[in-house]
Design a protein around this motif. Structure first.
Motif, PDB file in Angstrom:
ATOM      1  N   MET A   1       0.845  -1.198   0.000  1.00 22.03           N
ATOM      2  CA  MET A   1       0.000   0.000   0.000  1.00 22.03           C
ATOM      3  C   MET A   1       0.873   1.237   0.000  1.00 22.03           C
ATOM      4  O   MET A   1       2.078   1.171   0.283  1.00 22.03           O
ATOM      5  CB  MET A   1      -0.904   0.019   1.236  1.00 22.03           C
ATOM      6  N   ARG A   2       0.269   2.373  -0.298  1.00 20.09           N
ATOM      7  CA  ARG A   2       0.944   3.661  -0.232  1.00 20.09           C
ATOM      8  C   ARG A   2       0.672   4.296   1.132  1.00 20.09           C
ATOM      9  O   ARG A   2      -0.448   4.224   1.663  1.00 20.09           O
ATOM     10  CB  ARG A   2       0.452   4.571  -1.344  1.00 20.09           C
ATOM     11  N   ALA A   3       1.703   4.926   1.716  1.00 16.20           N
ATOM     12  CA  ALA A   3       1.567   5.512   3.044  1.00 16.20           C
ATOM     13  C   ALA A   3       2.535   6.674   3.188  1.00 16.20           C
ATOM     14  O   ALA A   3       3.627   6.667   2.599  1.00 16.20           O
ATOM     15  CB  ALA A   3       1.829   4.472   4.127  1.00 16.20           C
ATOM     16  N   LEU A   4       2.160   7.646   3.992  1.00 17.81           N
ATOM     17  CA  LEU A   4       2.989   8.819   4.270  1.00 17.81           C
ATOM     18  C   LEU A   4       3.924   8.472   5.425  1.00 17.81           C
ATOM     19  O   LEU A   4       3.468   8.191   6.529  1.00 17.81           O
ATOM     20  CB  LEU A   4       2.104  10.017   4.603  1.00 17.81           C
ATOM     21  N   CYS A   5       5.216   8.489   5.182  1.00 20.36           N
ATOM     22  CA  CYS A   5       6.200   8.037   6.158  1.00 20.36           C
ATOM     23  C   CYS A   5       7.156   9.155   6.559  1.00 20.36           C
ATOM     24  O   CYS A   5       7.544   9.987   5.742  1.00 20.36           O
ATOM     25  CB  CYS A   5       7.015   6.861   5.601  1.00 20.36           C
ATOM     26  N   TRP A   6       7.547   9.113   7.828  1.00 16.51           N
ATOM     27  CA  TRP A   6       8.515  10.067   8.397  1.00 16.51           C
ATOM     28  C   TRP A   6       9.919   9.537   8.182  1.00 16.51           C
ATOM     29  O   TRP A   6      10.196   8.362   8.454  1.00 16.51           O
ATOM     30  CB  TRP A   6       8.219  10.217   9.880  1.00 16.51           C
ATOM     31  N   HIS A   7      10.820  10.406   7.700  1.00 17.19           N
ATOM     32  CA  HIS A   7      12.206   9.984   7.479  1.00 17.19           C
ATOM     33  C   HIS A   7      13.211  10.920   8.139  1.00 17.19           C
ATOM     34  O   HIS A   7      14.396  10.879   7.814  1.00 17.19           O
ATOM     35  CB  HIS A   7      12.497   9.881   5.979  1.00 17.19           C
ATOM     36  N   GLY A   8      12.764  11.717   9.060  1.00 20.92           N
ATOM     37  CA  GLY A   8      13.652  12.660   9.734  1.00 20.92           C
ATOM     38  C   GLY A   8      13.022  14.039   9.776  1.00 20.92           C
ATOM     39  O   GLY A   8      11.982  14.292   9.156  1.00 20.92           O
ATOM     40  N   LYS A   9      13.631  14.920  10.515  1.00 20.22           N
ATOM     41  CA  LYS A   9      13.103  16.266  10.667  1.00 20.22           C
ATOM     42  C   LYS A   9      12.885  16.927   9.314  1.00 20.22           C
ATOM     43  O   LYS A   9      13.789  17.006   8.491  1.00 20.22           O
ATOM     44  CB  LYS A   9      14.061  17.105  11.510  1.00 20.22           C
ATOM     45  N   GLY A  10      11.651  17.360   9.051  1.00 21.98           N
ATOM     46  CA  GLY A  10      11.321  18.046   7.814  1.00 21.98           C
ATOM     47  C   GLY A  10      11.199  17.148   6.599  1.00 21.98           C
ATOM     48  O   GLY A  10      11.024  17.647   5.485  1.00 21.98           O
ATOM     49  N   ASP A  11      11.270  15.831   6.790  1.00 23.75           N
ATOM     50  CA  ASP A  11      11.320  14.908   5.655  1.00 23.75           C
ATOM     51  C   ASP A  11      10.211  13.867   5.775  1.00 23.75           C
ATOM     52  O   ASP A  11      10.324  12.897   6.530  1.00 23.75           O
ATOM     53  CB  ASP A  11      12.690  14.220   5.612  1.00 23.75           C
ATOM     54  N   VAL A  12       9.107  14.068   5.049  1.00 20.43           N
ATOM     55  CA  VAL A  12       8.040  13.073   4.977  1.00 20.43           C
ATOM     56  C   VAL A  12       7.820  12.722   3.509  1.00 20.43           C
ATOM     57  O   VAL A  12       7.887  13.585   2.634  1.00 20.43           O
ATOM     58  CB  VAL A  12       6.725  13.577   5.628  1.00 20.43           C
ATOM     59  N   ARG A  13       7.561  11.429   3.252  1.00 22.58           N
ATOM     60  CA  ARG A  13       7.430  10.962   1.878  1.00 22.58           C
ATOM     61  C   ARG A  13       6.326   9.924   1.785  1.00 22.58           C
ATOM     62  O   ARG A  13       6.075   9.195   2.751  1.00 22.58           O
ATOM     63  CB  ARG A  13       8.735  10.307   1.390  1.00 22.58           C
ATOM     64  N   VAL A  14       5.718   9.810   0.610  1.00 27.92           N
ATOM     65  CA  VAL A  14       4.754   8.746   0.352  1.00 27.92           C
ATOM     66  C   VAL A  14       5.516   7.556  -0.215  1.00 27.92           C
ATOM     67  O   VAL A  14       6.114   7.638  -1.291  1.00 27.92           O
ATOM     68  CB  VAL A  14       3.647   9.211  -0.604  1.00 27.92           C
ATOM     69  N   ASP A  15       5.526   6.469   0.549  1.00 29.41           N
ATOM     70  CA  ASP A  15       6.272   5.265   0.197  1.00 29.41           C
ATOM     71  C   ASP A  15       5.317   4.095  -0.039  1.00 29.41           C
ATOM     72  O   ASP A  15       4.151   4.125   0.376  1.00 29.41           O
ATOM     73  CB  ASP A  15       7.223   4.866   1.336  1.00 29.41           C
ATOM     74  N   THR A  16       5.825   3.065  -0.676  1.00 27.48           N
ATOM     75  CA  THR A  16       5.113   1.789  -0.754  1.00 27.48           C
ATOM     76  C   THR A  16       5.601   0.911   0.394  1.00 27.48           C
ATOM     77  O   THR A  16       6.802   0.669   0.530  1.00 27.48           O
ATOM     78  CB  THR A  16       5.366   1.100  -2.095  1.00 27.48           C
ATOM     79  N   VAL A  17       4.658   0.453   1.223  1.00 24.68           N
ATOM     80  CA  VAL A  17       4.972  -0.314   2.430  1.00 24.68           C
ATOM     81  C   VAL A  17       4.062  -1.538   2.488  1.00 24.68           C
ATOM     82  O   VAL A  17       3.051  -1.602   1.772  1.00 24.68           O
ATOM     83  CB  VAL A  17       4.792   0.547   3.703  1.00 24.68           C
ATOM     84  N   PRO A  18       4.368  -2.528   3.343  1.00 24.10           N
ATOM     85  CA  PRO A  18       3.500  -3.714   3.449  1.00 24.10           C
ATOM     86  C   PRO A  18       2.104  -3.358   3.949  1.00 24.10           C
ATOM     87  O   PRO A  18       1.934  -2.451   4.782  1.00 24.10           O
ATOM     88  CB  PRO A  18       4.231  -4.597   4.461  1.00 24.10           C
ATOM     89  N   ASP A  19       1.099  -4.051   3.447  1.00 22.17           N
ATOM     90  CA  ASP A  19      -0.266  -3.864   3.936  1.00 22.17           C
ATOM     91  C   ASP A  19      -0.366  -4.343   5.389  1.00 22.17           C
ATOM     92  O   ASP A  19       0.298  -5.302   5.785  1.00 22.17           O
ATOM     93  CB  ASP A  19      -1.250  -4.678   3.091  1.00 22.17           C
ATOM     94  N   PRO A  20      -1.213  -3.701   6.194  1.00 24.31           N
ATOM     95  CA  PRO A  20      -1.410  -4.164   7.572  1.00 24.31           C
ATOM     96  C   PRO A  20      -2.182  -5.475   7.604  1.00 24.31           C
ATOM     97  O   PRO A  20      -2.959  -5.780   6.689  1.00 24.31           O
ATOM     98  CB  PRO A  20      -2.210  -3.033   8.210  1.00 24.31           C
TER      99      PRO A  20
END
Length: 391
Positions: A1-20
């Motif tokens: 699935m697509r999800a908004l992920c935190w990667h550090g201060k000021g850095d958020v990205r929409v990544d492909t991650v495993p479905d829950p």
């Protein structure tokens, strides 16, 4: 699935991650139909919340359609449309039984970490750091919902997503802030911050009988929305807030003050606010508490200061002497969402309030990183962003 992920201060990205997946018999999995960006999410973006890890999925204002259920969830069925409280609560511990759902004793698997920072651990929260459970948030296509037999509330077909979504957080948060303000009929209530929580606090204070609400901010579109909700306004960039509040209350001060700002108060050049910013930048303090100081100083003797604004650690030079000598009551806390959702949904159904008024920017999930920055930088008139995954 697509999800908004935190990667550090000021850095958020929409990544492909495993479905829950279902992990416990009390779990549900929902397909997210709407989620929102909250002011609390900005504290994560700005690096104020400790124990975040790269790849963490953000988002704690969530609703959607049930697509999978654990064997012990009997109050929901596949296809139900539900809103999910941001507080994860077991419904069975001593605190839940007393209606203190955000203090749940059982839902934070990292309770020892939180207890070292706070003395005791609050409930686990969606999308809000590992100190508070490390639960994946719902700014995503799908969400695993623990304790699904306790938290979620079914939404009837005649209530839209935009009307229902904010039962997950900001409507109950604004309402509990007004409840905590101990408002008596005819009272004057001052509210710092006209962001989404402040907007709901304004309307909730009036619903609870306030005679006057005075809202304080500097962003024009927020002040306009506050006035539309029935508030008088003060632009703190143009007017000394203490002097103006004394003038408007015949020098007595507001009966109740609500800090709907929290740990990133601006202060517009006030000396203490500048010092807060310097100390936070130098890691000598975690929280900028200008608004809390001001609320304590402005509140009338014997009044109440209510704090729904999120604080994450230590604040400096809080005038505790003023609070004590003025006989102030201070009430605060993460919202006990489950204690309010049913009564607030009834208000929506009875047309006493339409929470969709706060939405200014509908967007897709893929737009989320840009919308985070716009919201943080107060660009383009953003007050509330609602994301629609899959669109």
């Amino acid at each position: 699935m697509r999800a908004l992920c935190w990667h550090g201060k000021g850095d958020v990205r929409v990544d492909t991650v495993p479905d829950p997946k279902i992990q416990h018999p009390r779990d549900a999995v929902i397909k997210i139909t709407a989620c929102a960006i909250c002011g609390s999410d900005l504290h994560l973006l700005d690096g104020y919340q400790p124990t975040m890890e790269s790849g963490d999925i953000l988002g704690h204002e969530n609703m959607g359609e049930v697509i999978e259920l654990g064997s012990e969830v009997t109050n929901l069925k596949i296809g139900d449309r539900i809103v999910v409280p941001f507080t994860i609560s077991c419904g069975q511990c001593w605190f839940c039984q007393k209606g203190l759902f955000s203090c749940c004793d059982r839902t934070n698997p990292n309770a020892e970490i939180a207890a070292k920072a706070m003395g005791h651990s609050p409930a686990g929260l969606f999308g809000f750091s590992h100190m508070l459970g490390g639960y994946a948030g719902g700014q995503a296509e799908y969400l695993r919902v623990p304790m699904a037999d306790v938290g979620p509330i079914k939404i009837p077909d005649n209530v839209s997503d935009e009307q229902a979504l904010f039962l997950s957080d900001i409507f109950p948060t604004g309402y509990m802030a007004a409840v905590n303000a101990q408002i008596e009929t005819g009272d004057t209530v001052a509210i710092w911050g006209c962001g989404p929580v402040g907007q709901f606090a304004i309307r909730s204070a009036l619903l609870l009988g306030a005679g006057r609400v005075i809202a304080i901010d500097e962003i024009p579109e927020r002040l306009v929305m506050a006035e539309a909700g029935g508030a008088e306004t003060i632009d703190f960039s143009k007017t000394d807030v203490y002097d103006e509040l004394m003038k408007r209350t015949d020098k007595r001060g507001p009966d109740s003050c609500i800090d709907a700002v929290g740990c990133e108060a601006s202060g517009h050049g006030a000396a203490d606010a500048v010092m807060d910013r310097v100390k936070a930048a130098a890691f000598l303090a975690t929280d900028r508490v200008h608004v809390l100081r001001q609320a304590i100083m402005c509140c009338r003797k014997g009044g109440t200061v209510s704090i729904p604004g999120v604080y994450v650690g230590m604040g400096d030079k809080i005038p505790i002497g003023a609070a004590m000598n003025k006989s102030l009551t201070i009430k605060t806390g993460q919202t006990h969402v489950q204690a309010y959702t049913r009564s607030l949904l009834k208000m929506i159904e009875e047309s006493k309030i339409d929470p969709s008024f706060v939405v200014t920017h509908p967007a897709s999930l893929e737009d989320a990183p840009a919308m985070y920055r716009k919201f943080r930088d107060k660009e383009d008139g953003v007050i509330k962003v609602v994301l629609r995954p899959g669109r």
